[in-house]
Design a protein around this motif. Sequence first.
Motif, PDB file in Angstrom:
ATOM      1  N   SER A  45       0.791  -1.039   0.088  1.00  0.00           N
ATOM      2  CA  SER A  45       0.186  -0.035   0.082  1.00  0.00           C
ATOM      3  C   SER A  45       0.861   1.359  -0.002  1.00  0.00           C
ATOM      4  O   SER A  45       0.481   2.103  -0.792  1.00  0.00           O
ATOM      5  N   ALA A  46       2.083   1.100   0.860  1.00  0.00           N
ATOM      6  CA  ALA A  46       2.920   2.547   0.875  1.00  0.00           C
ATOM      7  C   ALA A  46       3.463   2.596  -0.420  1.00  0.00           C
ATOM      8  O   ALA A  46       3.689   3.760  -0.883  1.00  0.00           O
ATOM      9  N   ASN A  47       4.005   1.585  -1.093  1.00  0.00           N
ATOM     10  CA  ASN A  47       4.677   1.717  -2.357  1.00  0.00           C
ATOM     11  C   ASN A  47       3.527   2.205  -3.682  1.00  0.00           C
ATOM     12  O   ASN A  47       3.974   3.169  -4.401  1.00  0.00           O
ATOM     13  N   ILE A  48       2.306   1.718  -3.529  1.00  0.00           N
ATOM     14  CA  ILE A  48       1.357   2.432  -4.393  1.00  0.00           C
ATOM     15  C   ILE A  48       1.168   3.792  -4.274  1.00  0.00           C
ATOM     16  O   ILE A  48       1.216   4.667  -5.203  1.00  0.00           O
ATOM     17  N   ALA A  49       1.016   4.318  -2.806  1.00  0.00           N
ATOM     18  CA  ALA A  49       0.796   5.587  -2.424  1.00  0.00           C
ATOM     19  C   ALA A  49       2.010   6.417  -2.782  1.00  0.00           C
ATOM     20  O   ALA A  49       1.702   7.562  -3.553  1.00  0.00           O
ATOM     21  N   ALA A  50       3.214   6.066  -2.806  1.00  0.00           N
ATOM     22  CA  ALA A  50       4.413   6.602  -3.208  1.00  0.00           C
ATOM     23  C   ALA A  50       4.519   6.914  -4.639  1.00  0.00           C
ATOM     24  O   ALA A  50       4.643   7.830  -5.341  1.00  0.00           O
ATOM     25  N   GLY A  51       4.165   6.027  -5.526  1.00  0.00           N
ATOM     26  CA  GLY A  51       4.012   5.770  -7.000  1.00  0.00           C
ATOM     27  C   GLY A  51       2.858   6.908  -7.461  1.00  0.00           C
ATOM     28  O   GLY A  51       3.412   7.594  -8.414  1.00  0.00           O
ATOM     29  N   ILE A  52       1.934   6.663  -6.694  1.00  0.00           N
ATOM     30  CA  ILE A  52       0.557   7.890  -6.991  1.00  0.00           C
ATOM     31  C   ILE A  52       1.344   9.309  -6.844  1.00  0.00           C
ATOM     32  O   ILE A  52       1.156  10.250  -7.818  1.00  0.00           O
ATOM     33  N   SER A 268       3.582  -0.744  -8.810  1.00  0.00           N
ATOM     34  CA  SER A 268       4.050   0.419  -9.647  1.00  0.00           C
ATOM     35  C   SER A 268       2.959   0.462 -10.772  1.00  0.00           C
ATOM     36  O   SER A 268       2.543   1.377 -11.125  1.00  0.00           O
ATOM     37  N   PHE A 269       2.446  -0.767 -11.067  1.00  0.00           N
ATOM     38  CA  PHE A 269       1.344  -1.004 -12.336  1.00  0.00           C
ATOM     39  C   PHE A 269       0.197  -0.348 -11.693  1.00  0.00           C
ATOM     40  O   PHE A 269      -0.351   0.663 -12.423  1.00  0.00           O
ATOM     41  N   MET A 270      -0.188  -0.397 -10.210  1.00  0.00           N
ATOM     42  CA  MET A 270      -1.548   0.221  -9.840  1.00  0.00           C
ATOM     43  C   MET A 270      -1.353   1.764  -9.971  1.00  0.00           C
ATOM     44  O   MET A 270      -2.248   2.456 -10.284  1.00  0.00           O
ATOM     45  N   ALA A 271      -0.010   2.378  -9.448  1.00  0.00           N
ATOM     46  CA  ALA A 271       0.217   3.852  -9.386  1.00  0.00           C
ATOM     47  C   ALA A 271      -0.034   4.518 -10.960  1.00  0.00           C
ATOM     48  O   ALA A 271      -0.688   5.157 -10.973  1.00  0.00           O
ATOM     49  N   GLY A 272       0.638   3.566 -11.825  1.00  0.00           N
ATOM     50  CA  GLY A 272       0.540   4.210 -13.100  1.00  0.00           C
ATOM     51  C   GLY A 272      -0.540   4.210 -13.751  1.00  0.00           C
ATOM     52  O   GLY A 272      -1.122   5.132 -14.595  1.00  0.00           O
ATOM     53  N   PHE A 273      -1.576   2.979 -13.680  1.00  0.00           N
ATOM     54  CA  PHE A 273      -2.874   2.833 -13.992  1.00  0.00           C
ATOM     55  C   PHE A 273      -3.626   3.894 -13.574  1.00  0.00           C
ATOM     56  O   PHE A 273      -4.572   4.522 -14.179  1.00  0.00           O
ATOM     57  N   GLY A 282      -7.404   6.947 -21.973  1.00  0.00           N
ATOM     58  CA  GLY A 282      -8.349   5.774 -22.198  1.00  0.00           C
ATOM     59  C   GLY A 282      -7.902   4.683 -21.332  1.00  0.00           C
ATOM     60  O   GLY A 282      -6.706   4.530 -21.193  1.00  0.00           O
ATOM     61  N   MET A 283      -8.794   3.617 -21.357  1.00  0.00           N
ATOM     62  CA  MET A 283      -8.430   2.139 -20.680  1.00  0.00           C
ATOM     63  C   MET A 283      -7.208   1.641 -20.991  1.00  0.00           C
ATOM     64  O   MET A 283      -6.507   1.285 -20.400  1.00  0.00           O
ATOM     65  N   LYS A 284      -6.959   1.409 -22.358  1.00  0.00           N
ATOM     66  CA  LYS A 284      -5.955   0.913 -23.148  1.00  0.00           C
ATOM     67  C   LYS A 284      -4.534   1.535 -22.650  1.00  0.00           C
ATOM     68  O   LYS A 284      -3.571   1.023 -22.292  1.00  0.00           O
ATOM     69  N   SER A 285      -4.740   2.821 -22.926  1.00  0.00           N
ATOM     70  CA  SER A 285      -3.557   3.658 -22.553  1.00  0.00           C
ATOM     71  C   SER A 285      -3.124   3.627 -21.193  1.00  0.00           C
ATOM     72  O   SER A 285      -2.042   3.499 -20.748  1.00  0.00           O
ATOM     73  N   ALA A 286      -3.995   3.639 -20.136  1.00  0.00           N
ATOM     74  CA  ALA A 286      -3.980   3.508 -18.745  1.00  0.00           C
ATOM     75  C   ALA A 286      -3.326   2.328 -18.440  1.00  0.00           C
ATOM     76  O   ALA A 286      -2.137   2.025 -17.468  1.00  0.00           O
ATOM     77  N   VAL A 287      -3.603   1.168 -19.067  1.00  0.00           N
ATOM     78  CA  VAL A 287      -2.976  -0.207 -18.912  1.00  0.00           C
ATOM     79  C   VAL A 287      -1.756  -0.304 -19.322  1.00  0.00           C
ATOM     80  O   VAL A 287      -0.768  -0.688 -18.407  1.00  0.00           O
ATOM     81  N   LEU A 288      -1.521   0.317 -20.452  1.00  0.00           N
ATOM     82  CA  LEU A 288       0.087   0.271 -21.073  1.00  0.00           C
ATOM     83  C   LEU A 288       1.095   1.094 -20.205  1.00  0.00           C
ATOM     84  O   LEU A 288       2.081   0.708 -19.987  1.00  0.00           O
ATOM     85  N   ARG A 289       0.332   2.082 -19.823  1.00  0.00           N
ATOM     86  CA  ARG A 289       1.341   3.120 -18.726  1.00  0.00           C
ATOM     87  C   ARG A 289       1.610   2.332 -17.524  1.00  0.00           C
ATOM     88  O   ARG A 289       2.611   2.531 -16.968  1.00  0.00           O
ATOM     89  N   GLY A 290       0.840   1.831 -16.867  1.00  0.00           N
ATOM     90  CA  GLY A 290       0.840   1.101 -16.073  1.00  0.00           C
ATOM     91  C   GLY A 290       1.954  -0.226 -16.068  1.00  0.00           C
ATOM     92  O   GLY A 290       2.699  -0.309 -15.209  1.00  0.00           O
ATOM     93  N   SER A 291       1.939  -0.722 -17.138  1.00  0.00           N
ATOM     94  CA  SER A 291       2.599  -1.859 -17.565  1.00  0.00           C
ATOM     95  C   SER A 291       4.161  -1.293 -17.849  1.00  0.00           C
ATOM     96  O   SER A 291       5.085  -1.939 -17.398  1.00  0.00           O
ATOM     97  N   ALA A 292       4.127  -0.072 -18.102  1.00  0.00           N
ATOM     98  CA  ALA A 292       5.199   0.487 -18.514  1.00  0.00           C
ATOM     99  C   ALA A 292       6.113   1.028 -17.042  1.00  0.00           C
ATOM    100  O   ALA A 292       7.306   0.774 -16.701  1.00  0.00           O
ATOM    101  N   CYS A 293       5.306   1.360 -15.936  1.00  0.00           N
ATOM    102  CA  CYS A 293       5.709   1.572 -14.867  1.00  0.00           C
ATOM    103  C   CYS A 293       6.088   0.240 -14.272  1.00  0.00           C
ATOM    104  O   CYS A 293       7.268   0.238 -13.577  1.00  0.00           O
ATOM    105  N   ALA A 294       5.659  -0.704 -14.240  1.00  0.00           N
ATOM    106  CA  ALA A 294       6.013  -2.035 -13.761  1.00  0.00           C
ATOM    107  C   ALA A 294       7.577  -2.464 -14.285  1.00  0.00           C
ATOM    108  O   ALA A 294       8.494  -3.067 -13.627  1.00  0.00           O
ATOM    109  N   ALA A 295       7.585  -2.200 -15.777  1.00  0.00           N
ATOM    110  CA  ALA A 295       8.809  -2.496 -16.277  1.00  0.00           C
ATOM    111  C   ALA A 295       9.835  -1.827 -15.918  1.00  0.00           C
ATOM    112  O   ALA A 295      11.147  -2.321 -15.606  1.00  0.00           O
ATOM    113  N   MET A 307      10.044   3.937  -8.345  1.00  0.00           N
ATOM    114  CA  MET A 307       9.033   4.310  -8.960  1.00  0.00           C
ATOM    115  C   MET A 307       9.065   5.410  -9.757  1.00  0.00           C
ATOM    116  O   MET A 307       9.998   6.203  -9.276  1.00  0.00           O
ATOM    117  N   PRO A 308       8.689   5.443 -11.110  1.00  0.00           N
ATOM    118  CA  PRO A 308       9.122   6.676 -12.046  1.00  0.00           C
ATOM    119  C   PRO A 308       8.348   7.952 -11.517  1.00  0.00           C
ATOM    120  O   PRO A 308       7.079   7.964 -11.047  1.00  0.00           O
TER     121      PRO A 308
END
Length: 327
Positions: A45-52, A268-273, A282-295, A307-308
């Motif tokens: 949860s803390a990681n998600i918060a920091a990523g956001i 990181s995915f969750m924060a980016g998404f 859009g939904m596809k862009s959000a999922v892909l940006r989340g995936s990029a954050c994970a990478a 976290m970026p």
Amino acid sequence: MTDVMSGIKRNAFVVVGRVGMDLFPAPGVATEHADSFIADMGGSSANIAAGIVKLGGTASLVTCVSDDAVGRFCINKLRHYGVDTSYVKSVGGEARNSLALYESRIKDHQSVIYRNGAADFEMTEADVEAVDYSQFGALVTAGTVFAAEPSRTAAFRAFELARAAGLPIIFDVDYRPYSWPSVQVAQEVLSKAGDLSDVIVGNDEEFGFMAGGIENGLARARQLATSGGRIVVYKMGEKGAVTFSGSQELRTGIYPVDALKPTGAGDSFMAGFLTSLAAGDGMKSAVLRGSACAAIVVAKPGCAPAMPYPIELDTFLADHPGPTDVA
């Protein structure tokens, strides 16, 4: 779904769940051969918060930390990353902050998690009732918050209060077997949390776990989306993800990188998404940006420090050849 998206677009999140200390040796070094460790913030949860926050949103964490040096370390790190600590409570007694030791290597990767008598499990209903939910657009939590009492009851109470305030509930399944008293309890409780949520993110094993077998996971994710009008992201590792949103069923790939470790990708995915949806993507862009954050995170040491920021994410997307194709 309009209410869900309007809540997310406020880009102000109340995040319920743990913060901990992470210790990790230099890249490639096994824990048992390490002479020194880097210390930083961890906890899903803390990681998600920091990523956001790093991506331009605001986040407040609701949790308990131990009333000792490690707890104070965690609070200081939350503040360092810009996460609001107004609802972080220090608890005395025998409770101790969670601690994670993990390695920056893929081959023979080892993670050791200390969660016995964890301070974050001391969160009570009074703690979540003290939150002013009107100040936020959405509630976010991860499955570990439900693994023990009184935290479990408190988290479900937070769901009730968030719902009463009109906030959508965003749930990362985040199943960690070592935290739970039994498989049966975990299956029942995590399924209940999923049924109460508006956005559910998990991997194929987690949805399979809730469905009684990995072969049933995709059907369970689809059922959750169609029966309740939810957004459901079904992650499949190297095979990408399937996202269910309304009548849409989107398949997206991943951004291949030379991974340094497997940890931190989901947070990181969750924060980016979420921040991408908040920005109106859009939904596809959000999922892909989340995936990029994970990478980005799996290619660097640490979780929260990896976290970026927006410029790092935009540079990565501009320079990377693009996500993998999906069937």
